[in-house]
Design a protein around this motif. Structure first.
Motif, PDB file in Angstrom:
ATOM      1  N   ASP A 182       0.804  -1.231   0.000  1.00 25.02           N
ATOM      2  CA  ASP A 182       0.000   0.000   0.000  1.00 25.02           C
ATOM      3  C   ASP A 182       0.830   1.270   0.000  1.00 25.02           C
ATOM      4  O   ASP A 182       0.284   2.360  -0.079  1.00 25.02           O
ATOM      5  CB  ASP A 182      -0.975   0.047   1.195  1.00 25.02           C
ATOM      6  CG  ASP A 182      -1.873  -1.169   1.256  1.00 25.02           C
ATOM      7  OD1 ASP A 182      -2.515  -1.458   0.231  1.00 25.02           O
ATOM      8  OD2 ASP A 182      -1.905  -1.830   2.303  1.00 25.02           O
TER       9      ASP A 182
ATOM     10  N   VAL B 100      -2.677   7.042   0.337  1.00 24.92           N
ATOM     11  CA  VAL B 100      -3.309   6.039   1.199  1.00 24.92           C
ATOM     12  C   VAL B 100      -4.701   6.507   1.606  1.00 24.92           C
ATOM     13  O   VAL B 100      -5.654   5.722   1.642  1.00 24.92           O
ATOM     14  CB  VAL B 100      -2.427   5.764   2.436  1.00 24.92           C
ATOM     15  CG1 VAL B 100      -3.159   4.890   3.446  1.00 24.92           C
ATOM     16  CG2 VAL B 100      -1.118   5.100   2.015  1.00 24.92           C
TER      17      VAL B 100
ATOM     18  N   TYR C 170      -8.046   4.315   0.731  1.00 23.64           N
ATOM     19  CA  TYR C 170      -8.672   3.610   1.854  1.00 23.64           C
ATOM     20  C   TYR C 170      -9.527   4.546   2.704  1.00 23.64           C
ATOM     21  O   TYR C 170      -9.271   4.734   3.898  1.00 23.64           O
ATOM     22  CB  TYR C 170      -7.601   2.941   2.720  1.00 23.64           C
ATOM     23  CG  TYR C 170      -6.800   1.932   1.965  1.00 23.64           C
ATOM     24  CD1 TYR C 170      -7.309   0.661   1.710  1.00 23.64           C
ATOM     25  CD2 TYR C 170      -5.550   2.255   1.456  1.00 23.64           C
ATOM     26  CE1 TYR C 170      -6.577  -0.266   0.983  1.00 23.64           C
ATOM     27  CE2 TYR C 170      -4.814   1.334   0.733  1.00 23.64           C
ATOM     28  CZ  TYR C 170      -5.336   0.072   0.499  1.00 23.64           C
ATOM     29  OH  TYR C 170      -4.600  -0.840  -0.231  1.00 23.64           O
TER      30      TYR C 170
END
Length: 309
Positions: A102, A240, A244
Motif C-alpha cells: 500500500d 493512502v 482507503y
C-alpha cells in the motif's frame, strides 16, 4: 596475518550488536565459552583489542567500531552474492520488487503494466516487507529493485525519485481535532503513533527498536482499527487516504509535516536489463501521474515538481 572468515565475522557482529556475550551466544545458537574463545582468537589474529570488558559491561573499542562497520558490509555482500547466484541460476528467474504493501503512491499497477509491455518475461515477484525494510532487502540480494519512501538508508544503492505527495494525519472521526481543516505538529502533542512514539515529533512511527517494546501494528487494517478507536494517530501519504477511505477516520493535512517522496531504488552494481526496464517504466508512469485525490485532499505530483498551494 590470515584473513578473517565469514564465521568469525558473524561471531564478532553478534557480540558487537548485543554488547553481551550471553545474549550473543543465544542469538548464534551456541554456548558462551566457545564464543568468548572465538572473540579472543579474532583479537589475537588482528593484534588489537575489539572490546573493553568489565564485570558490568562490554564496550567496543575504536578498532571494534571500525570492524563492526566493515564486517556488516562484508556479511551483507556475502549474503547478497548467495541470493543473487541462486536467483540467476533458477530455471525461470523473475524480477523481484521489494515494497511495503500500500506504500506505492498508487503507481504499482501502472508500473507493472508498463513493465510488462517493455519486457517479454515473467511478471515480477513482489517481495513484501515492513516499513523501511526494502533497502536492506536490496543489499541482501533478496530483491532486485524496490519502491522506497525517502529518506532511506542508501548505502550501496542508486535511486530515482518518482512521486512527492503530502503526508496527512489519520485521526478518529470523533476526535476534536478532526473538526479542523488543517493541523500542525504541536496540535498532536500527547498523541501516539503505532509504535508508541509521540506524534508531535513528526517522524513516521513505524517500528520501535528498544528492547521489550510491544509489537507494533503490522498492516493498515490493524493500524486503522486502532485509529478508529482513538488509541493512536497515524501519518500516511495522501495516496493512502485516497485509496482507503473509512467513515470512522478523518485525514487532515499537517502544515509542518514534510512531504513524502516515493523513489525506485536498485543496487549500484546492478546490470540487469530487467531492472533497467522496471526503472524506465516507473519513471515514465510517475511523469504521467495525473490522478487527483478527491475534493479536499492535496494531490501527489511527480518528484521535483513545485508544489502548488
Amino acid at each position: 596475518m590470515n584473513d578473517l572468515e565469514v564465521r568469525q565475522l558473524r561471531y564478532f557482529v553478534a557480540v558487537a550488536e548485543e554488547l553481551h556475550f550471553g545474549r550473543a551466544a543465544a542469538r548464534l545458537g551456541m554456548a558462551q565459552p566457545p564464543l568468548s574463545r572465538a572473540i579472543r582468537d579474532i583479537e589475537r589474529q588482528l593484534g588489537v583489542a575489539l572490546f573493553e570488558r568489565t564485570t558490568r559491561q562490554v564496550k567496543l573499542t575504536a578498532a571494534g567500531e571500525v570492524l563492526l562497520r566493515d564486517a556488516r558490509t562484508a556479511l551483507e555482500a556475502v549474503s547478497a552474492a548467495a541470493h543473487r547466484a541462486r536467483q540467476a541460476g533458477s530455471a525461470s528467474p523473475r524480477l523481484r520488487v521489494a515494497l511495503k504493501a500500500d506504500i506505492d503512491g498508487g503507481l504499482l499497477p501502472h508500473i507493472l503494466d508498463a513493465y510488462g509491455a517493455d519486457e517479454a518475461s515473467l511478471p515480477p515477484e513482489l517481495v513484501l516487507g515492513g516499513f523501511g525494510e526494502q533497502p536492506q532487502a536490496l543489499r541482501d540480494g533478496l530483491a532486485d529493485v524496490g519502491l522506497v519512501l525517502c529518506p532511506f538508508d542508501s548505502r550501496g544503492l542508486d535511486s530515482e525519485p518518482l512521486l512527492t505527495e503530502p503526508v496527512l494525519v489519520a485521526l478518529a472521526a470523533a476526535d476534536p481535532l478532526a473538526a479542523r481543516t488543517r493541523l500542525c505538529l504541536d496540535d498532536l502533542a500527547g498523541r501516539e503513533l503505532p509504535d508508541g512514539s509521540p506524534a508531535g515529533d513528526g517522524r513516521p512511527g513505524g517500528h520501535s527498536s528498544h528492547p521489550g517494546a510491544p509489537r507494533p501494528a503490522s498492516n493498515l487494517s490493524e493500524i486503522f482499527s486502532l485509529v478508529e478507536t482513538g488509541t493512536i494517530v497515524f501519518f500516511a501519504p495522501a495516496s493512502v487516504a485516497r485509496r482507503y477511505p473509512r467513515p470512522g477516520i478523518s485525514f487532515r493535512p499537517v502544515s509542518d509535516l514534510p512531504d513524502a517522496t516515493l523513489a525506485v531504488a536498485w543496487p549500484q552494481d546492478a546490470r540487469s536489463p530487467a531492472v533497467a526496464a522496471f526503472v524506465r517504466a516507473a519513471c515514465a508512469v510517475a511523469a504521467a501521474q495525473t490522478d487527483p485525490l478527491p475534493p479536499g485532499f492535496p494531490s501527489g505530483r511527480p518528484a521535483g515538481h513545485a508544489r502548488s498551494e
